[in-house]
Design a protein around this motif. Sequence first.
Motif, PDB file in Angstrom:
ATOM      1  N   ALA A   1       0.845  -1.191   0.000  1.00 42.02           N
ATOM      2  CA  ALA A   1       0.000   0.000   0.000  1.00 42.02           C
ATOM      3  C   ALA A   1       0.882   1.243   0.000  1.00 42.02           C
ATOM      4  O   ALA A   1       1.957   1.261   0.605  1.00 42.02           O
ATOM      5  N   PHE A   2       0.425   2.283  -0.665  1.00 43.20           N
ATOM      6  CA  PHE A   2       1.153   3.555  -0.724  1.00 43.20           C
ATOM      7  C   PHE A   2       0.998   4.249   0.626  1.00 43.20           C
ATOM      8  O   PHE A   2      -0.110   4.527   1.058  1.00 43.20           O
ATOM      9  N   LEU A   3       2.115   4.547   1.286  1.00 41.47           N
ATOM     10  CA  LEU A   3       2.078   5.200   2.586  1.00 41.47           C
ATOM     11  C   LEU A   3       2.221   6.709   2.484  1.00 41.47           C
ATOM     12  O   LEU A   3       1.534   7.447   3.181  1.00 41.47           O
ATOM     13  N   GLY A   4       3.138   7.186   1.642  1.00 36.94           N
ATOM     14  CA  GLY A   4       3.340   8.624   1.582  1.00 36.94           C
ATOM     15  C   GLY A   4       4.545   9.006   0.760  1.00 36.94           C
ATOM     16  O   GLY A   4       5.079   8.213  -0.013  1.00 36.94           O
ATOM     17  N   GLN A   5       4.984  10.250   0.976  1.00 40.53           N
ATOM     18  CA  GLN A   5       6.082  10.839   0.220  1.00 40.53           C
ATOM     19  C   GLN A   5       7.091  11.458   1.176  1.00 40.53           C
ATOM     20  O   GLN A   5       6.756  11.886   2.275  1.00 40.53           O
ATOM     21  N   ARG A   6       8.315  11.530   0.709  1.00 41.16           N
ATOM     22  CA  ARG A   6       9.381  12.149   1.496  1.00 41.16           C
ATOM     23  C   ARG A   6      10.397  12.742   0.548  1.00 41.16           C
ATOM     24  O   ARG A   6      10.766  12.126  -0.457  1.00 41.16           O
ATOM     25  N   GLY A   7      10.861  13.958   0.832  1.00 43.55           N
ATOM     26  CA  GLY A   7      11.899  14.592   0.040  1.00 43.55           C
ATOM     27  C   GLY A   7      13.133  14.828   0.881  1.00 43.55           C
ATOM     28  O   GLY A   7      13.033  15.198   2.055  1.00 43.55           O
ATOM     29  N   GLU A   8      14.297  14.609   0.301  1.00 40.75           N
ATOM     30  CA  GLU A   8      15.549  14.842   1.018  1.00 40.75           C
ATOM     31  C   GLU A   8      16.591  15.439   0.075  1.00 40.75           C
ATOM     32  O   GLU A   8      16.767  14.971  -1.057  1.00 40.75           O
ATOM     33  N   VAL A   9      17.295  16.455   0.549  1.00 39.73           N
ATOM     34  CA  VAL A   9      18.388  17.037  -0.215  1.00 39.73           C
ATOM     35  C   VAL A   9      19.574  16.071  -0.172  1.00 39.73           C
ATOM     36  O   VAL A   9      19.963  15.608   0.904  1.00 39.73           O
ATOM     37  N   VAL A  10      20.132  15.772  -1.343  1.00 41.22           N
ATOM     38  CA  VAL A  10      21.238  14.821  -1.403  1.00 41.22           C
ATOM     39  C   VAL A  10      22.496  15.413  -2.037  1.00 41.22           C
ATOM     40  O   VAL A  10      23.543  14.770  -2.035  1.00 41.22           O
TER      41      VAL A  10
ATOM     42  N   PRO B   1      22.785  19.036   2.048  1.00 39.81           N
ATOM     43  CA  PRO B   1      22.504  17.597   2.017  1.00 39.81           C
ATOM     44  C   PRO B   1      22.080  17.075   3.385  1.00 39.81           C
ATOM     45  O   PRO B   1      22.650  17.436   4.411  1.00 39.81           O
ATOM     46  N   GLY B   2      21.073  16.221   3.368  1.00 39.02           N
ATOM     47  CA  GLY B   2      20.523  15.687   4.612  1.00 39.02           C
ATOM     48  C   GLY B   2      19.262  16.376   5.071  1.00 39.02           C
ATOM     49  O   GLY B   2      18.543  15.849   5.926  1.00 39.02           O
ATOM     50  N   THR B   3      18.957  17.546   4.502  1.00 41.08           N
ATOM     51  CA  THR B   3      17.729  18.258   4.872  1.00 41.08           C
ATOM     52  C   THR B   3      16.514  17.504   4.348  1.00 41.08           C
ATOM     53  O   THR B   3      16.427  17.199   3.173  1.00 41.08           O
ATOM     54  N   VAL B   4      15.576  17.187   5.238  1.00 44.30           N
ATOM     55  CA  VAL B   4      14.323  16.526   4.862  1.00 44.30           C
ATOM     56  C   VAL B   4      13.244  17.588   4.792  1.00 44.30           C
ATOM     57  O   VAL B   4      13.112  18.423   5.691  1.00 44.30           O
TER      58      VAL B   4
END
Length: 350
Positions: free
Chosen positions: A298-307, A316-319
């Motif tokens: 099941a689709f839970l969600g989204q997450r973005g992170e600077v890499v 980098p590491g900022t969510v």
Amino acid sequence: MNRMPEHGEPVLPPDRHQLLRGHLMSEISQENTTASARTKRRRLGWVAVPALAGGLALAVVLSGGDGTPRVKSAQAPIAAPGQSEASGPAKATGSTGAKAGVVPASAVELLDHVAQVAASRPGGDVKPGQFVYTESMVTNNVFDSSGHVKLDTVPHKREVWLSVDGRQDGLLVEEASPSLPGSNTKLSGPHQPGIESPTYEYLATLPTDPDTLLQKLYDETIGKRPKEERAFKAISELLKEQIAPPAVTAALYRAAAKIPGVTLESDAVDITGRHGIAVARVADGARLEWIFDKDSYAFLGQRGEVVEQGSDFGTPGTVFGQGAVVKRAIVDKAGDQPTAQQTQAQAPQA
């Protein structure tokens, strides 16, 4: 959903201003006129990928989520879509071609499992005049007048009702966040539903062959970014605060599997603390993850992170800008709360 403006273009055409504030998958947000008379701020939705068009951000997908209990507090983990707190995780069935708990070997394999689950769900009886209802826990990203980004870290509830045929006004009810006031906003339907402005009725017309669908996305998404980037963004947009017929949802996942640069993340955590498995793609220094339950897919969600260095969203590491689906259903009126039966029977997406 509107296309991403290129350099020098207006941020939003006037007739889409209101809808995109309520449609959290918009590529950029409206000017916030209620937060402050002195400082205008652009509101971004759940996850924002900053470099899709010269620093303007894209707010992306959340899909699926049927029968999930309400969040008891902003910090409390919530059950995976399709399960209850008492029953425990829903296990993947043989229809996925994979054993529950076995980590897929690649993003292509994971998306194939997700697509099979999506295709096996009942489509429900969606009628003209009804509404897609989505409840989610989200954080916002805000650009101030100087172009700096402020990131919320405390999740808040968001509820959206969108007309399945685009002919009725929708509704957005969103709790206040640290950076923006709450809202109770009427939403106008799109004048011409399409790839950039989807409704349930429009999504039902999309081809279910993944290659044909992907080519359509390559051809009909607008902008100067690479076609692969545009297509990944468009699939995110088409899956967010919408419900699509099961065959179309499955085709969108399978089309995503064909886009170069999509990778597998074996462990990802959504905004509510649920661990899952993810597919991800990096665009201009930021990685966008679509998180799925490891057992039920099941689709839970989204997450973005600077890499990478140089991102508009920090080092980098900022969510940034996360979101998780709590509940999704088809209801009769804007403002209606779905029953448990409606939520389970009429949330066909994985």
